[in-house]
Design a protein around this motif. Structure first.
Motif, PDB file in Angstrom:
ATOM      1  N   MET A  23      -8.718   2.141   6.280  1.00 39.94           N
ATOM      2  CA  MET A  23      -9.892   2.896   5.863  1.00 39.94           C
ATOM      3  C   MET A  23     -11.044   1.958   5.565  1.00 39.94           C
ATOM      4  O   MET A  23     -10.840   0.759   5.316  1.00 39.94           O
ATOM      5  CB  MET A  23      -9.598   3.711   4.593  1.00 39.94           C
ATOM      6  CG  MET A  23      -8.682   4.887   4.773  1.00 39.94           C
ATOM      7  SD  MET A  23      -8.760   5.967   3.311  1.00 39.94           S
ATOM      8  CE  MET A  23     -10.441   6.605   3.479  1.00 39.94           C
ATOM      9  N   VAL A  24     -12.245   2.503   5.601  1.00 39.48           N
ATOM     10  CA  VAL A  24     -13.400   1.847   4.993  1.00 39.48           C
ATOM     11  C   VAL A  24     -13.707   2.589   3.702  1.00 39.48           C
ATOM     12  O   VAL A  24     -13.408   3.778   3.565  1.00 39.48           O
ATOM     13  CB  VAL A  24     -14.624   1.832   5.926  1.00 39.48           C
ATOM     14  CG1 VAL A  24     -14.305   1.110   7.222  1.00 39.48           C
ATOM     15  CG2 VAL A  24     -15.134   3.244   6.213  1.00 39.48           C
ATOM     16  N   ASP A  25     -14.282   1.900   2.726  1.00 40.94           N
ATOM     17  CA  ASP A  25     -14.589   2.544   1.447  1.00 40.94           C
ATOM     18  C   ASP A  25     -15.636   3.642   1.595  1.00 40.94           C
ATOM     19  O   ASP A  25     -15.566   4.669   0.915  1.00 40.94           O
ATOM     20  CB  ASP A  25     -15.085   1.501   0.442  1.00 40.94           C
ATOM     21  CG  ASP A  25     -13.975   0.597  -0.030  1.00 40.94           C
ATOM     22  OD1 ASP A  25     -12.811   1.043  -0.040  1.00 40.94           O
ATOM     23  OD2 ASP A  25     -14.255  -0.556  -0.382  1.00 40.94           O
ATOM     24  N   MET A  40      -4.093   7.585  -0.188  1.00 40.66           N
ATOM     25  CA  MET A  40      -4.255   7.503   1.259  1.00 40.66           C
ATOM     26  C   MET A  40      -4.779   8.843   1.764  1.00 40.66           C
ATOM     27  O   MET A  40      -4.692   9.851   1.048  1.00 40.66           O
ATOM     28  CB  MET A  40      -2.914   7.189   1.936  1.00 40.66           C
ATOM     29  CG  MET A  40      -1.864   8.265   1.755  1.00 40.66           C
ATOM     30  SD  MET A  40      -0.269   7.828   2.482  1.00 40.66           S
ATOM     31  CE  MET A  40       0.277   6.554   1.327  1.00 40.66           C
ATOM     32  N   PRO A  41      -5.313   8.893   2.975  1.00 36.86           N
ATOM     33  CA  PRO A  41      -5.718  10.181   3.532  1.00 36.86           C
ATOM     34  C   PRO A  41      -4.519  11.111   3.734  1.00 36.86           C
ATOM     35  O   PRO A  41      -3.421  10.668   4.071  1.00 36.86           O
ATOM     36  CB  PRO A  41      -6.350   9.804   4.878  1.00 36.86           C
ATOM     37  CG  PRO A  41      -6.696   8.367   4.763  1.00 36.86           C
ATOM     38  CD  PRO A  41      -5.669   7.771   3.860  1.00 36.86           C
ATOM     39  N   VAL A  42      -4.771  12.390   3.530  1.00 39.34           N
ATOM     40  CA  VAL A  42      -3.759  13.415   3.765  1.00 39.34           C
ATOM     41  C   VAL A  42      -4.298  14.338   4.858  1.00 39.34           C
ATOM     42  O   VAL A  42      -5.356  14.951   4.698  1.00 39.34           O
ATOM     43  CB  VAL A  42      -3.456  14.222   2.489  1.00 39.34           C
ATOM     44  CG1 VAL A  42      -2.457  15.340   2.796  1.00 39.34           C
ATOM     45  CG2 VAL A  42      -2.913  13.307   1.396  1.00 39.34           C
ATOM     46  N   SER A  79      -9.766  12.862   2.315  1.00 41.13           N
ATOM     47  CA  SER A  79      -9.877  11.409   2.431  1.00 41.13           C
ATOM     48  C   SER A  79     -10.536  10.819   1.185  1.00 41.13           C
ATOM     49  O   SER A  79     -11.621  11.259   0.789  1.00 41.13           O
ATOM     50  CB  SER A  79     -10.714  11.080   3.676  1.00 41.13           C
ATOM     51  OG  SER A  79     -10.715   9.714   3.945  1.00 41.13           O
ATOM     52  N   PRO A  80      -9.898   9.814   0.547  1.00 44.53           N
ATOM     53  CA  PRO A  80     -10.483   9.213  -0.664  1.00 44.53           C
ATOM     54  C   PRO A  80     -11.468   8.104  -0.318  1.00 44.53           C
ATOM     55  O   PRO A  80     -11.099   7.068   0.242  1.00 44.53           O
ATOM     56  CB  PRO A  80      -9.245   8.630  -1.370  1.00 44.53           C
ATOM     57  CG  PRO A  80      -8.303   8.276  -0.260  1.00 44.53           C
ATOM     58  CD  PRO A  80      -8.553   9.266   0.848  1.00 44.53           C
ATOM     59  N   LEU A  81     -12.730   8.310  -0.650  1.00 41.80           N
ATOM     60  CA  LEU A  81     -13.792   7.346  -0.373  1.00 41.80           C
ATOM     61  C   LEU A  81     -14.458   6.935  -1.683  1.00 41.80           C
ATOM     62  O   LEU A  81     -14.325   7.615  -2.708  1.00 41.80           O
ATOM     63  CB  LEU A  81     -14.840   7.967   0.556  1.00 41.80           C
ATOM     64  CG  LEU A  81     -14.345   8.459   1.922  1.00 41.80           C
ATOM     65  CD1 LEU A  81     -15.455   9.227   2.626  1.00 41.80           C
ATOM     66  CD2 LEU A  81     -13.861   7.301   2.773  1.00 41.80           C
TER      67      LEU A  81
END
Length: 407
Positions: free
Chosen positions: A195-197, A284-286, A296-298
Motif C-alpha cells: 500500500m501507499v499511505d 490491511m485492506p479488506v 482500505s486504511p489510508l
C-alpha cells in the motif's frame, strides 16, 4: 524545440515525467485541471501486484445479468450511453475467451514482476520516502459457493504471477482483522499486496518535484512535423517538442484519433467515501469480493469504495453508489458510522482486455502512448514510467501492450 512533453498530470504522467527528469531530460507536463481529484488521487492506495487477471473472464460474464439487475450493485450501466459503449462492450465479450484470458493474465503478470522494484526506484528518483508498506490483503466471500468459484482465478494468479494465497476460515480472518464483526463464509489472505499511505500524497509528491514544469492546460491535439512534435492547447497556443508521451487517461482517446489511430477506451467509473476518524482499525485492506469493493486504511482515513459504472465520461455522478457501498461495508464492519466523510467519483481509463496501452505510435517513434490502466494505474505507474522512458530511447516495445491491436 525543447525536450519532452507529457500529456497528462495524473500518476502515470507525473511518474513518467519524474523518471525522465531524473535521467536529465527537460520535461513539461500538461494537466487539464490540476486541482481536480481524478482516479490517481481517489483510488484505494493498493499496490495490487497479484491482480493480473483481466476483468473480462468467463466467471464475470455469468454474473453480469445478476449485477445489472441491482442499480447500486458491483456493475452498473447507464443505458442511455449504451450506443457509445457498444464497441467497447463487444470487444470486452471477445476478450473473455479462455485463451485470451490466459494471454492477458500472462502479459500483466510479466509487467508486475518488476513493479515493486520500479516503485522503489521511482521513489529514489522523485525524492519520496516512507510511503510504501507491505500489508497483504484479505478477500471475503459471503458463501462457500462464491469462495469455490473464485479459486480458479487465485490458482491462475499463482501459476502465472507467482502469488501464493491462503484460504481462511472466518475465525482465522477475524484473528488478523479483529474489527470484522459481520458474517461471511470464507476468506483468502494474499500477502503480496503493498500500500501507499495516501494516493493523493504520492501524486502531490511527484508534482512537487516537477514544480513549474507542470502546466495547467487542456491539450487539443498532438501534431507531428518535420521539425518536432507540436502540442496545441485548447486556447490555441502551441509549443514544439522533440518527443511526446500521451498519458491523459480516458482523454487520450481524442488525441489518438487526432493522430489518425483507433483505440477502444472507456471509463469504468468508481465511487468511494473517505471517513477521516472512522472507529475501525484495519491492518490491511479488506476486499468484499462478492460485491466488488474494498475498505482500505489510508493516512487520509478509512476509504470504502470500488465497483464499476459504465457511463459516458461527462455523465453526472451518482453518489448514491458511494452510499450503497458504505451501507454494505457496515454489514461486515458495523462500527462504521452511518454518515460523515467525503464522497467521490473517479474515472478509470479502461481497455476491453484490461491491458494498458504502452508503446510507440506505429509510424512515429517520437510519440509514445501510456494510458488505459483501468484499476491498476497506481500499481503500474512506476513500471509504465520506466517503459515509456525506454521507448523514447529506442528500447523495443512490449508487444502485448501496443496500440496496434486496435488498428
Amino acid at each position: 524545440m525543447a525536450g519532452i512533453a507529457i500529456i497528462g498530470g495524473g500518476v502515470i504522467g507525473c511518474a513518467t515525467a519524474a523518471w525522465l527528469a531524473a535521467d536529465g531530460h527537460e520535461v513539461t507536463a500538461y494537466e487539464r485541471r490540476p486541482e481536480d481529484r481524478y482516479a490517481s488521487a481517489g483510488n484505494a492506495g493498493m499496490l495490487a501486484f497479484p491482480e493480473i487477471t483481466p476483468l473480462a473472464r468467463p466467471g464475470v460474464l455469468t454474473s453480469v445479468p445478476r449485477w445489472l439487475m441491482d442499480p447500486l450493485g458491483p456493475l452498473a450501466l447507464r443505458w442511455r450511453d449504451l450506443p457509445a459503449l457498444t464497441p467497447w462492450l463487444l470487444r470486452f465479450l471477445a476478450a473473455a475467451r479462455a485463451e485470451q484470458v490466459e494471454r492477458s493474465t500472462a502479459a500483466l503478470g510479466g509487467l508486475m514482476r518488476s513493479a515493486l522494484d520500479d516503485h522503489q526506484e521511482l521513489a529514489r528518483r522523485a525524492g519520496l520516502s516512507g510511503h510504501l508498506r507491505q500489508t497483504g490483503a484479505i478477500d471475503l466471500y459471503d458463501t462457500e459457493a462464491s469462495f469455490r468459484a473464485a479459486l480458479p482465478e487465485w490458482e491462475l494468479r499463482r501459476r502465472l504471477g507467482g502469488h501464493n494465497f491462503e484460504p481462511l476460515t472466518p475465525d482465522q480472518a477475524r484473528a488478523l482483522v479483529p474489527d470484522l464483526a459481520g458474517g461471511f463464509a470464507r476468506a483468502v489472505l494474499c500477502r503480496a499486496y503493498w500500500m501507499v499511505d495516501s494516493p493523493l500524497g504520492v501524486l502531490q509528491g511527484l508534482r512537487r518535484g516537477l514544480g513549474d514544469r507542470l502546466v495547467a492546460g487542456t491539450v487539443a491535439a498532438v501534431e507531428p512535423g518535420a521539425d518536432g512534435v507540436s502540442v496545441r492547447l485548447a486556447d490555441g497556443t502551441a509549443r514544439t517538442f522533440d518527443k511526446v508521451v500521451v498519458a491523459a487517461g480516458v482523454w487520450s482517446r481524442e488525441i489518438v484519433r487526432g493522430l489518425g489511430l483507433k483505440v477502444t477506451l472507456e471509463t469504468e467509473r468508481g465511487y468511494n467515501t473517505t471517513i477521516p476518524e472512522a472507529p475501525v482499525r484495519l491492518p490491511m485492506p479488506v476486499v468484499f469480493a462478492d460485491h466488488g469493493f474494498v475498505a482500505s486504511p489510508l493516512s487520509d482515513g478509512l476509504r470504502i469504495g470500488g465497483a464499476v459504472e459504465l457511463a459516458a465520461v461527462d455523465a453526472p455522478a451518482n453518489l448514491a453508489r458511494a452510499r450503497a457501498l458504505r451501507r454494505k461495508a457496515r454489514r461486515y464492519l458495523p462500527a462504521i458510522q452511518e454518515t460523515g466523510g467525503t464522497e467521490w467519483m473517479g474515472r478509470r481509463p479502461s481497455t476491453p482486455d484490461s491491458l494498458p496501452v504502452i508503446g510507440p505510435h506505429p509510424h512515429d517513434r517520437r510519440i509514445v502512448f501510456a494510458f488505459g490502466h483501468g484499476h491498476l494505474g497506481l500499481t503500474l505507474s512506476a513500471t509504465t514510467a520506466r517503459l515509456a522512458a525506454g521507448l523514447l530511447s529506442g528500447t523495443p516495445a512490449p508487444a502485448p501492450f501496443g496500440i496496434e491491436r486496435f488498428q
